[in-house]
Design a protein around this motif. Structure first.
Motif, PDB file in Angstrom:
ATOM      1  N   ALA A  51       0.833  -1.206   0.000  1.00  0.00           N
ATOM      2  CA  ALA A  51       0.000   0.000   0.000  1.00  0.00           C
ATOM      3  C   ALA A  51       0.869   1.258   0.000  1.00  0.00           C
ATOM      4  O   ALA A  51       0.560   2.240  -0.692  1.00  0.00           O
ATOM      5  CB  ALA A  51      -0.931  -0.008   1.210  1.00  0.00           C
ATOM      6  N   LEU A  52       1.972   1.237   0.763  1.00  0.00           N
ATOM      7  CA  LEU A  52       2.887   2.378   0.758  1.00  0.00           C
ATOM      8  C   LEU A  52       3.492   2.598  -0.621  1.00  0.00           C
ATOM      9  O   LEU A  52       3.669   3.741  -1.064  1.00  0.00           O
ATOM     10  CB  LEU A  52       4.002   2.159   1.784  1.00  0.00           C
TER      11      LEU A  52
ATOM     12  N   TYR B 206       2.099   1.876  -3.494  1.00  0.00           N
ATOM     13  CA  TYR B 206       1.067   2.463  -4.352  1.00  0.00           C
ATOM     14  C   TYR B 206       0.874   3.954  -4.042  1.00  0.00           C
ATOM     15  O   TYR B 206       0.764   4.777  -4.957  1.00  0.00           O
ATOM     16  CB  TYR B 206      -0.251   1.714  -4.177  1.00  0.00           C
ATOM     17  N   VAL B 207       0.841   4.290  -2.752  1.00  0.00           N
ATOM     18  CA  VAL B 207       0.671   5.700  -2.378  1.00  0.00           C
ATOM     19  C   VAL B 207       1.865   6.521  -2.848  1.00  0.00           C
ATOM     20  O   VAL B 207       1.712   7.632  -3.381  1.00  0.00           O
ATOM     21  CB  VAL B 207       0.477   5.824  -0.855  1.00  0.00           C
ATOM     22  N   ASN B 208       3.067   5.982  -2.669  1.00  0.00           N
ATOM     23  CA  ASN B 208       4.265   6.678  -3.129  1.00  0.00           C
ATOM     24  C   ASN B 208       4.246   6.865  -4.638  1.00  0.00           C
ATOM     25  O   ASN B 208       4.645   7.912  -5.163  1.00  0.00           O
ATOM     26  CB  ASN B 208       5.501   5.875  -2.715  1.00  0.00           C
ATOM     27  N   THR B 209       3.750   5.864  -5.360  1.00  0.00           N
ATOM     28  CA  THR B 209       3.666   5.960  -6.815  1.00  0.00           C
ATOM     29  C   THR B 209       2.699   7.058  -7.238  1.00  0.00           C
ATOM     30  O   THR B 209       2.977   7.827  -8.165  1.00  0.00           O
ATOM     31  CB  THR B 209       3.220   4.608  -7.398  1.00  0.00           C
ATOM     32  N   VAL B 210       1.559   7.141  -6.553  1.00  0.00           N
ATOM     33  CA  VAL B 210       0.577   8.181  -6.879  1.00  0.00           C
ATOM     34  C   VAL B 210       1.160   9.572  -6.627  1.00  0.00           C
ATOM     35  O   VAL B 210       0.991  10.498  -7.439  1.00  0.00           O
ATOM     36  CB  VAL B 210      -0.710   7.973  -6.062  1.00  0.00           C
ATOM     37  N   LEU B 211       1.866   9.742  -5.518  1.00  0.00           N
ATOM     38  CA  LEU B 211       2.457  11.044  -5.209  1.00  0.00           C
ATOM     39  C   LEU B 211       3.575  11.394  -6.189  1.00  0.00           C
ATOM     40  O   LEU B 211       3.770  12.572  -6.522  1.00  0.00           O
ATOM     41  CB  LEU B 211       2.995  11.046  -3.777  1.00  0.00           C
TER      42      LEU B 211
ATOM     43  N   THR C  51       7.000  13.916   2.351  1.00  0.00           N
ATOM     44  CA  THR C  51       6.494  12.548   2.147  1.00  0.00           C
ATOM     45  C   THR C  51       7.582  11.636   1.599  1.00  0.00           C
ATOM     46  O   THR C  51       7.605  10.434   1.910  1.00  0.00           O
ATOM     47  CB  THR C  51       5.301  12.561   1.184  1.00  0.00           C
ATOM     48  N   ASN C  52       8.503  12.197   0.814  1.00  0.00           N
ATOM     49  CA  ASN C  52       9.609  11.385   0.301  1.00  0.00           C
ATOM     50  C   ASN C  52      10.481  10.879   1.448  1.00  0.00           C
ATOM     51  O   ASN C  52      10.890   9.710   1.466  1.00  0.00           O
ATOM     52  CB  ASN C  52      10.441  12.214  -0.676  1.00  0.00           C
TER      53      ASN C  52
ATOM     54  N   PHE D 153       8.440   8.068   3.303  1.00  0.00           N
ATOM     55  CA  PHE D 153       8.439   6.784   2.597  1.00  0.00           C
ATOM     56  C   PHE D 153       9.819   6.135   2.642  1.00  0.00           C
ATOM     57  O   PHE D 153       9.925   4.914   2.798  1.00  0.00           O
ATOM     58  CB  PHE D 153       7.996   6.983   1.146  1.00  0.00           C
TER      59      PHE D 153
END
Length: 677
Positions: free
Chosen positions: A58-59, A61-66, A85-86, A89
């Motif tokens: 899930a992390l 996927y969220v990192n990919t979206v950001l 956020t970088n 992560f």
């Protein structure tokens, strides 16, 4: 004596102190080892928890979206928030690697065990490059090459490969094909070099031309002339074609463009028009050049490049077969037996409804059980589709009204069919069939269509599209169409795995494109419809490149220099030489290799379906047995002894005896079965 006694007492005190210190160190070591053992056990329990991988997936996927939000010219607040956020992560991903290494042992001893796994190698490499990028950008962000390290973030989504077994299967098939693809690449490169050298010898320096077609030689291409296209006086220019054969490097790029069959027409036309060095080309002056391009396209584009597809298809089929049968050493008979057992276990008897006891349900039951009921519904479906197919833009109001009335009549037939089945079977039994659910959905959409049919809104037009879904009901009645549809259904899981990996590659190249060509000045092909200024436009642009649609113009515009365009180094809006490896590698990896995996999946499953028909006990034979058994089933899932003989004589061998079998042989065969009758 007194001195000796004092010395002995001192030695005893010293020895006691040493023993005390030794016991303390030993107890400290024991306590430390016990604590590490507890930490190791806790870390192992954490990484073995079922939610551990899901949390980090899930992390990812969220990192990919950001990451998809990042682009040139971001607001300072947005850029600051994404930077925070970088760090977050990166902390969690580093924590994941640390937990896994501690769970396998203390750092020094656990690292070899951790790094032995391929998935862990990928995770560790990505985390290490992320930490390196953060460290360098924190201390030297003003240096240009340090700022360019941001593109290393593009590989972060690859960590999703370590969490998905299906994507790993596809990647494994590609990885195992690398050795064979290297051999194919050597052969392809040899042909490219041969044709490239030949092209340099024949066409070098001959693709230049003057923008004034009336000029015959380079020395005459001076001054100004009246351009009939722009209706203005413009200066004469002696320029070279973007794709040419002036040297082997440019020749190889031109030949690669020809091999993709995109935009090769202009190169061939330029070659057909060549005359001499520093001479103006003339139309069709060199017709023999056609043979050069014909030979190259047939040998390379049609033949050699398709070897990549063959290699990957072989490895993909081999790995899938290995994962399904657990061994590649099985004989053909053993494979047939294994697959046949799976088919038999998947078979289920067709449910036969007993006649209803309620009087009001007997009439609907007799109607839907009639042998002409299903064929009649199929005729209504075909008629409904044909009526919709006759619609056109300029039809009269009378035609439109007549077709709407016919559609209402067909809709009434389908509503009546649904109502009769529900009345005869009961809603619970009716709803247990997936085909009945599909029919019910179509009927509901048809009713909605009738209610909003008088509206001309987009919603009404969307609802009318559901009428076309009626023709899918033909699948369950036509055996050949059903076989093809089953092939498509069986291919869907593999489609998902291949599609996810292709989407991952699209993301990586889109992110690279945004940070490499996001500020490049627009040109003829790099315009408002195709650019890398945002992640969304980059994805759409790469989809166009993947279909080999005018990608050469995009590569040209992304490689512009100050001397060939209006860009300036001060504005940082020029292109880069990296456009060539960027676009060429994308076309090779995605367009030539990965997208052809969809074809490989379809071919493999279709071949499997055809091979199954050659078995001694094919799936069609099993389906025929199930359908024949249904004819003698009274609804209880069993048949009588008399019907058993009729069933065996109706079914051909190997499951039955066939129509020509005598009654005596049938009786003896039934007795040999030892079936209690």
């Amino acid at each position: 004596m007194h001195r000796r006694r004092i010395a002995a007492e001192k030695r005893e005190e010293t020895l006691a102190a040493q023993l005390e210190r030794s016991d303390g160190r030993w107890s400290w070591r024991q306590e430390n080892a016990r604590r590490w053992a507890v930490v190791k056990e806790r870390c192992y329990e954490i990484q073995d928890h079922r939610y551990f991988n899901n949390f980090f997936l899930a992390l990812i996927y969220v990192n990919t979206v950001l990451m998809a939000i990042e682009h040139h010219g971001m607001d300072e607040d947005l850029e600051r928030g994404l930077a925070i956020t970088n760090f977050v992560f990166t902390f969690f991903f580093t924590l994941e690697v640390t937990i896994k290494m501690i769970g396998l042992g203390i750092f020094a001893f656990g690292f070899p065990k951790y790094i032995r796994e391929r998935t862990n190698q990928l995770d560790f490499f990505i985390v290490a490059t992320t930490l390196l990028e953060i460290a360098l950008t924190s201390v030297a962000s003003h240096i240009g090459w340090v700022r360019s390290l941001r593109v290393l973030r593009a590989i972060r989504p690859l960590r999703a490969l370590t969490k998905s077994s299906g994507m790993r299967l596809v990647l494994k098939s590609v990885a195992l094909s690398i050795g064979a693809m290297v051999n194919v690449s050597v052969v392809v490169l040899m042909f490219f070099v041969v044709f490239g050298i030949l092209g340099v010898q024949v066409f070098a320096g001959r693709f230049y031309r003057c923008n004034d077609p009336d000029v015959a030689h380079r020395r005459e291409c001076v001054g100004e002339f009246y351009d009939v296209t722009s209706l203005d006086v413009v200066p004469r220019e002696w320029s070279n074609a973007y794709l040419n054969f002036d040297n082997l490097y440019r020749a190889l790029i031109s030949l690669f463009v020809v091999s993709t069959l995109d935009g090769y027409g202009q190169i061939m036309f330029d070659a057909l028009d060549v005359t001499g060095v520093d001479e103006q080309p003339k139309q069709d002056n060199n017709p023999a050049a056609f043979l050069f391009f014909l030979a190259f396209i047939v040998l390379c584009a049609f033949s050699l490049l398709n070897l990549y597809v063959g290699v990957i298809f072989y490895q993909f089929s081999r790995i899938r077969m290995l994962s399904q049968t657990s061994s590649i050493d099985l004989t053909e008979e053993q494979k047939e037996w294994a697959e046949m057992c799976k088919s038999v276990l998947r078979m289920q008897p067709l449910k036969v409804l007993p006649p209803p006891k309620q009087l009001w349900r007997k009439l609907p039951f007799s109607i839907i059980s009639h042998r002409y009921f299903d064929p009649g519904i199929m005729v209504a479906i075909i008629g409904s589709v044909l009526v919709m197919a006759t619609s056109r833009h300029d039809e009269s109001a009378e035609e439109t009204e007549a077709k709407e009335n016919v559609n209402v009549a067909f809709t009434a037939v389908f509503i009546a069919e649904c109502g009769l089945k529900i009345a005869a079977m009961g809603f619970r039994e009716y709803w247990s069939s997936n085909w009945n659910k599909f029919d019910f959905f179509i009927v509901c959409s048809s009713i909605v269509d009738l209610c909003v049919g008088f509206l001309s809104t987009s919603f009404a037009r969307l609802i009318r599209l559901f009428r076309l879904s009626r023709m899918f009901r033909l699948i369950k009645s036509l055996k050949g169409l059903k076989s093809l549809f089953e092939t498509l259904i069986v291919s869907l899981p593999a489609f998902w795995n291949v599609g996810a990996l292709v989407l991952l590659l699209f993301f990586i190249y889109s992110y690279l494109g945004v940070w490499t060509f996001g500020k490049t000045i627009r040109g003829d092909s790099l315009n408002e419809h195709a650019n890398f200024e945002t992640f969304q436009m980059a994805m759409l642009t790469l989809f166009r490149v993947a279909t080999n649609d005018e990608w050469v113009g995009l590569m040209r515009d992304c490689s512009v220099t100050p001397g060939s365009s209006r860009c300036t180094l001060a504005d940082e809006n020029c292109g880069s030489w990296s456009a060539y490896p960027f676009f060429i590698s994308f076309v090779v990896i995605v367009s030539m290799i990965m997208l052809n995996l969809f074809t490989a999946v379809i071919i493999e499953n279709f071949e499997n379906m055809q091979d199954h028909e050659e078995w001694k006990l094919s799936p069609n034979v099993l389906e025929g047995y199930v359908e024949s058994f249904r004819e003698f089933d009274d609804g209880s899932g069993t048949i009588s002894g008399l019907d058993l003989e009729r069933l065996l004589r109706k079914i051909p061998p190997p499951l039955g005896l066939g129509h020509g079998t005598s009654r005596v042989i049938s009786v003896h065969f039934i007795k040999s079965l030892n079936v209690p009758l």
